[in-house]
Design a protein around this motif. Structure first.
Motif, PDB file in Angstrom:
ATOM      1  N   UNK B 108      49.026  42.743  19.149  1.00  0.00           N
ATOM      2  CA  UNK B 108      50.038  42.078  18.233  1.00  0.00           C
ATOM      3  C   UNK B 108      51.593  42.674  18.571  1.00  0.00           C
ATOM      4  N   UNK B 127      49.132  34.212  19.351  1.00  0.00           N
ATOM      5  CA  UNK B 127      48.023  33.295  19.437  1.00  0.00           C
ATOM      6  C   UNK B 127      47.873  32.524  20.336  1.00  0.00           C
ATOM      7  N   UNK B 132      46.621  37.765  21.964  1.00  0.00           N
ATOM      8  CA  UNK B 132      45.478  37.928  21.110  1.00  0.00           C
ATOM      9  C   UNK B 132      44.107  38.187  21.901  1.00  0.00           C
ATOM     10  N   UNK B 133      43.766  37.453  22.625  1.00  0.00           N
ATOM     11  CA  UNK B 133      42.579  37.380  23.678  1.00  0.00           C
ATOM     12  C   UNK B 133      42.491  38.836  24.280  1.00  0.00           C
ATOM     13  N   UNK B 134      43.401  38.977  25.142  1.00  0.00           N
ATOM     14  CA  UNK B 134      43.502  40.113  26.137  1.00  0.00           C
ATOM     15  C   UNK B 134      43.923  41.483  25.542  1.00  0.00           C
ATOM     16  N   UNK B 135      44.992  41.144  24.689  1.00  0.00           N
ATOM     17  CA  UNK B 135      45.505  42.614  24.614  1.00  0.00           C
ATOM     18  C   UNK B 135      46.810  42.928  25.114  1.00  0.00           C
ATOM     19  N   UNK B 162      43.899  33.293  30.138  1.00  0.00           N
ATOM     20  CA  UNK B 162      43.078  34.407  30.518  1.00  0.00           C
ATOM     21  C   UNK B 162      42.955  34.431  32.006  1.00  0.00           C
ATOM     22  N   UNK B 254      46.900  51.162  22.829  1.00  0.00           N
ATOM     23  CA  UNK B 254      45.839  51.678  23.535  1.00  0.00           C
ATOM     24  C   UNK B 254      44.750  50.697  23.797  1.00  0.00           C
ATOM     25  N   UNK B 255      44.466  49.577  22.816  1.00  0.00           N
ATOM     26  CA  UNK B 255      43.412  48.873  23.266  1.00  0.00           C
ATOM     27  C   UNK B 255      43.893  47.770  24.350  1.00  0.00           C
ATOM     28  N   UNK B 258      43.773  49.461  27.703  1.00  0.00           N
ATOM     29  CA  UNK B 258      42.343  49.581  28.167  1.00  0.00           C
ATOM     30  C   UNK B 258      41.868  48.194  28.964  1.00  0.00           C
ATOM     31  N   UNK B 259      42.322  47.232  28.152  1.00  0.00           N
ATOM     32  CA  UNK B 259      41.950  45.896  28.664  1.00  0.00           C
ATOM     33  C   UNK B 259      42.526  45.581  29.966  1.00  0.00           C
TER      34      UNK B 259
END
Lengths: 283, 283
Positions: B108, B127, B132-135, B162, B254-255, B258-259
């Motif tokens: 976000x 979105x 949203x899907x990958x971060x 993606x 962080x999320x 990591x992605x």
């Protein structure tokens, strides 16, 4: 003899006119699958796919409730209707003083391609709760302690702020959970140690840094220990909105998990500092 | 001699009637602070607070552009207006064949307490993009290679899926970036190695697992290397929406980090597998 579980802290509850889960007292938990409810069908599909997926390491499999298929049972609402139920492991079977906390992980609970109305409902809840700021929210909890049981009201839990969550995570491992200054007396034995909650969450975290099989929306980490003796345990529950990972890590779950880990680490550090230097004979 | 930077891949660009950043050719980058634009004032406040915060380890400080205060300069739109500018390090100074990628991190991009209109605009973009899907999402890039420069059009970049992102991360480290089958010839030297991009991202990750000082919304990781020789480098840029962490880790950043790390690791593993077993003399 099937009956509603005594120690449920979140989710639908059984009652007259309401369908909820049942336990059989010998280790099984039955989750109803009401007709027309896609979420139930979806959760069955998840358990079926997950339980036969060879890519899931056995060390990770232990974080999930054992799955025994489905079974037709009389619904818990005392009607005569036979409903299919998911057969799962009763995670609190054998506990004499169950202390349980349900923590819904992730900064968003809506899944990809959710209908707009569901998306909007989730987003609103996420923004109003600690889901957005913390990456997780507490959905319910209870603590058995020497002088009884402490179980905050659901409406209270729903309104938890970040400050409340910090406090509740301390209360959960205290011998005086319902007092203003929780003693955190059990922090080192429940959160800490090589088999404690934190160690288990860290093992889960390692898997989430790598796994791209599943994304878990609205899934909870169920943290439990038995005031009567059993060791601390982490399980994942609620897979009605688990979806395929499509080669991407579940950064939403991972981020929230790391946030929970950080909060717990701090409680552990604080409680060690309190019993540490202050008690070293120099005080 | 101030002039617009030649190798900007994202953000506002300087031009007639448009205010954009300037470089002086000797290592400084000037970012305009238009009057009435809160974001500029906010970014100055961030740099000021960050650069004097003793809690930031020096190893982490190197991931941020050096900050030299602010200065009044003639705006880049060729008007005679004097505008305050942020004085920053020119991250591409000295590069002869700059290869750059701007990756906006996080699932976000809206910050807490943002006005509803800004929140809605960001959410829509998040979105519609891979945020949203990958971060994370790629905001822009360019690659200098033997036969020229490859710089995808901004409108194309904005629509990356993606699948596109997977491909572009491979193209970025290829000697034939603009071809359908990028060779990933530079993957092991740019992404891999003890000083490579991946090692740097992992160092950042460790900090983000622990730091609760700042939350970075709409901040990018700027990944660069010089086709003319300079080593691979990771920097964080754009702090107009950095806010105080209030004791919580930046699970959103962080999320996403990591992605991105996972995607890069896979490219590295794939490219090593290709030059590995196939070339062991048994083929």
């Amino acid at each position: 003899m099937l009956k509603p579980p005594e120690h449920q802290v979140a989710g639908h509850e059984a009652g007259t006119g309401k369908v909820g889960p049942l336990v059989d007292g010998s280790g099984h938990f039955y989750k109803p699958l009401p007709p027309g409810d896609e979420r139930g069908a979806h959760e069955v599909a998840f358990y079926t796919s997950f339980s036969s997926d060879p890519r899931v390491p056995s060390s990770i499999r232990t974080f999930f409730p054992a799955f025994g298929g489905t079974q037709l049972l009389r619904a818990s609402d005392s009607s005569d209707v036979l409903l299919p139920h998911l057969i799962l492991e009763d995670l609190l079977h054998g506990y004499t003083g169950p202390c349980v906390m349900d923590v819904k992980i992730g900064a968003r609970t809506w899944y990809p391609r959710a209908p707009e109305s569901y998306f909007a409902k989730c987003l609103k809840k996420d923004r109003e709760s600690t889901t957005v700021p913390l990456g997780f929210r507490i959905s319910g909890l209870q603590v058995h302690h020497e002088s009884g049981r402490w179980k905050p009201d659901r409406n209270k839990v729903r309104k938890y702020t970040v400050t409340d969550v910090r406090q509740v995570l301390r209360q959960f491992v205290s011998k005086n959970p319902d007092e203003t200054h929780p003693d955190c007396a059990l922090a080192s034995s429940i959160y800490g140690g090589s088999n404690g909650i934190l160690a288990q969450l860290l093992e889960l975290k390692s898997w989430f840094e790598d796994q791209t099989l599943f994304h878990f929306y609205s899934t909870s980490v169920l943290i439990s220990y038995d005031n009567g003796g059993t060791a601390a345990r982490v399980k994942l529950v609620d897979f009605a909105h688990a979806v395929e990972g499509e080669g991407i890590i579940d950064h939403n779950f991972l981020g929230g998990l790391c946030s929970l880990i950080k909060f717990m680490s701090e409680i552990l550090t604080d409680s060690e500092a309190e019993v540490g230097p202050a008690n070293n004979g120099m005080a």
